[in-house]
Design an enzyme around this catalytic site. Structure first.
Site, PDB file in Angstrom:
ATOM      1  N   GLU A 220      -3.037  -3.195 -40.062  1.00  0.00           N
ATOM      2  CA  GLU A 220      -1.714  -3.852 -40.128  1.00  0.00           C
ATOM      3  C   GLU A 220      -1.505  -4.806 -38.947  1.00  0.00           C
ATOM      4  O   GLU A 220      -0.883  -5.855 -39.098  1.00  0.00           O
ATOM      5  CB  GLU A 220      -0.597  -2.800 -40.185  1.00  0.00           C
ATOM      6  CG  GLU A 220      -0.636  -1.885 -41.407  1.00  0.00           C
ATOM      7  CD  GLU A 220      -0.684  -2.618 -42.747  1.00  0.00           C
ATOM      8  OE1 GLU A 220      -0.201  -3.767 -42.821  1.00  0.00           O
ATOM      9  OE2 GLU A 220      -1.226  -2.058 -43.717  1.00  0.00           O
ATOM     10  N   ASP A 244      -9.815 -15.777 -47.421  1.00  0.00           N
ATOM     11  CA  ASP A 244      -8.937 -15.325 -46.341  1.00  0.00           C
ATOM     12  C   ASP A 244      -8.873 -16.348 -45.206  1.00  0.00           C
ATOM     13  O   ASP A 244      -8.306 -16.076 -44.155  1.00  0.00           O
ATOM     14  CB  ASP A 244      -9.427 -13.971 -45.801  1.00  0.00           C
ATOM     15  CG  ASP A 244     -10.864 -14.037 -45.313  1.00  0.00           C
ATOM     16  OD1 ASP A 244     -11.490 -15.111 -45.420  1.00  0.00           O
ATOM     17  OD2 ASP A 244     -11.365 -13.010 -44.820  1.00  0.00           O
ATOM     18  N   GLN A 252     -14.783 -11.778 -51.765  1.00  0.00           N
ATOM     19  CA  GLN A 252     -14.802 -10.463 -52.411  1.00  0.00           C
ATOM     20  C   GLN A 252     -13.857 -10.529 -53.596  1.00  0.00           C
ATOM     21  O   GLN A 252     -12.819 -11.200 -53.517  1.00  0.00           O
ATOM     22  CB  GLN A 252     -14.364  -9.397 -51.383  1.00  0.00           C
ATOM     23  CG  GLN A 252     -14.580  -7.964 -51.823  1.00  0.00           C
ATOM     24  CD  GLN A 252     -14.279  -6.972 -50.695  1.00  0.00           C
ATOM     25  OE1 GLN A 252     -14.695  -7.150 -49.545  1.00  0.00           O
ATOM     26  NE2 GLN A 252     -13.532  -5.930 -51.015  1.00  0.00           N
TER      27      GLN A 252
END
Ligand code: ZN
Ligand code: CA
Length: 404
Positions: A220, A244, A252
């Protein structure tokens, strides 16, 4: 009771679809799915990618220590976790972010393992400058007080200045979600922090396997520093087009649970050991160099006040004044005197005033001082003088002597 609830929830989900269990881990993708049709939200997500490209961090060697406050919100003694449990979590995040975790051998050869040079302290002083152990405790009778989109937790236990502290709320989320967090600028500052369920925080006490090794907080805090899941922000990436924004984490096709040893998707082996995935705590062990860069850029461009915040400094110890290290030479001087400033304030603007022994101001100049500043003194009569040097938040008076 909590365990029973988890078991029950898991039982139902397992019966219908194993993939649904993915929601057990992290609330960020749920938040993303809830908000992805709002233009303003998507604009902010785009800005975060730009944030990463703005000022690239150059000082890779600098270590940043982030003052951290833990807000424990509890209904019972199990949820009112111990100091030892909190310390077990601080130890884990400091190991994971500094590549000091002892399980990096599970990272497959060829994948990068980075020391982010970011670490965390339990705050030593609160926003008012008072001594603290970096822990607040608040009791409540509210169920699921920290559910995603709840407004309760940050009203019951208000954040400490989110520009100067990492706020972590440890509380009951919803029995399915291990934690959630928001990247810089996504939510109002009153809730800008990290939330971790009490069953997933630290390594002892109230933790429940398989998320019992403190990796939920590692994950997190990664989000809080602008990392996404390796498959992007959405909850699946079956077309392998979402990324990302990090080049050394392979594409992925979506979340992977439990602890598979090998898996290939989107044409390459998945980096299952990455902290930003969903595998069991014992099966994740690395951030990559690319993620390190993205986190440090987030800190420098989006959370810069944390770098200079003094929350880790025990009360009673004054932050070493940068101005105190300013030097004048030669002293005594004749024709001119040189002001030498430390590297940290070279680019900062300084106001420099010259006074004589009777307190009369002879001159003032405001300068951004590089390396040093030469002050002509040949017109000054022999005697004692003072330089009053002011930066944005400090001021220092230096005495010098003129001898002709
Ligand atoms: Zn996540
Ligand atoms: Ca990637």
């Amino acid at each position: 009771m909590k365990f029973f609830l988890r078991f029950l929830v898991f039982g139902i989900i397992a019966f219908s679809s194993l993939e649904s269990k993915s929601q057990k881990h992290c609330g960020w993708e749920i938040y993303y799915e809830q908000n992805k049709h709002q233009a303003q939200f998507i604009q902010k997500i785009d800005e975060l990618n730009l944030l990463n490209k703005q000022v690239q961090h150059t000082k890779t060697g600098d270590e940043y220590i982030i003052p951290t406050v833990i807000h424990v919100i509890y209904k019972n003694s199990v949820e009112n976790i111990s100091v030892a449990q909190i310390e077990s979590q601080i130890r884990v995040i400091n190991e994971d972010f500094r590549k000091r975790n002892t399980d990096t051998s599970i990272v497959k050869p060829g994948f990068s393992i980075a020391d982010s040079k970011i670490s965390f302290c339990l705050a030593q002083r609160d926003p008012d400058g008072n001594e603290t152990d970096g822990i607040t405790r608040t009791s409540t009778q509210i169920d699921n007080v920290c559910a995603l989109n709840s407004t309760q937790y940050y009203q019951l236990a208000p954040a400490w200045d989110t520009d100067k502290y990492l706020n972590i709320w440890v509380c009951d989320i919803d029995g399915q979600t291990a934690g959630y967090a928001f990247p810089p600028g996504i939510v109002a500052s009153i809730k800008d922090g990290v939330v971790v369920d009490f069953t997933n925080f630290g390594t002892i006490g109230s933790v429940v396997p398989p998320y019992d090794k403190g990796r939920s907080a590692t994950h997190e805090i990664g989000h809080w520093l602008n990392l996404s899941h390796p498959w992007g922000n959405a909850n699946n990436n079956s077309n392998c087009t979402n990324d990302d924004g990090v080049s050394d984490t392979p594409l992925q096709d979506g979340p992977v649970l439990a602890c598979p040893q090998n898996r290939t998707s989107c044409g390459s082996p998945d980096m299952l050991s990455n902290f930003m995935g969903f595998v069991d705590d014992a099966c994740m062990a690395n951030f990559t160099e690319g993620q390190k860069t993205r986190m440090r850029n987030a800190l420098i461009n989006g959370r810069s006040e944390l770098i200079t915040a003094n929350g880790c400094l025990p009360v009673g110890i004054k932050k070493v004044s940068l101005l105190e290290t300013v030097e004048l030479y030669p002293n005594p001087a004749n024709e001119k005197i040189m002001l030498v400033v430390p590297i940290e304030i070279m680019t900062k603007e300084l106001e420099i005033s010259l006074y004589n022994i009777s307190g009369k101001r002879l001159s003032t100049q405001t300068k951004s001082v590089h390396k040093g500043l030469e002050i002509e003194t040949n017109t000054l009569a022999s005697g004692i003088y003072f330089l009053n040097i002011k930066s944005k938040n400090e001021q220092l008076i230096k005495k010098f002597i003129i001898q002709h």
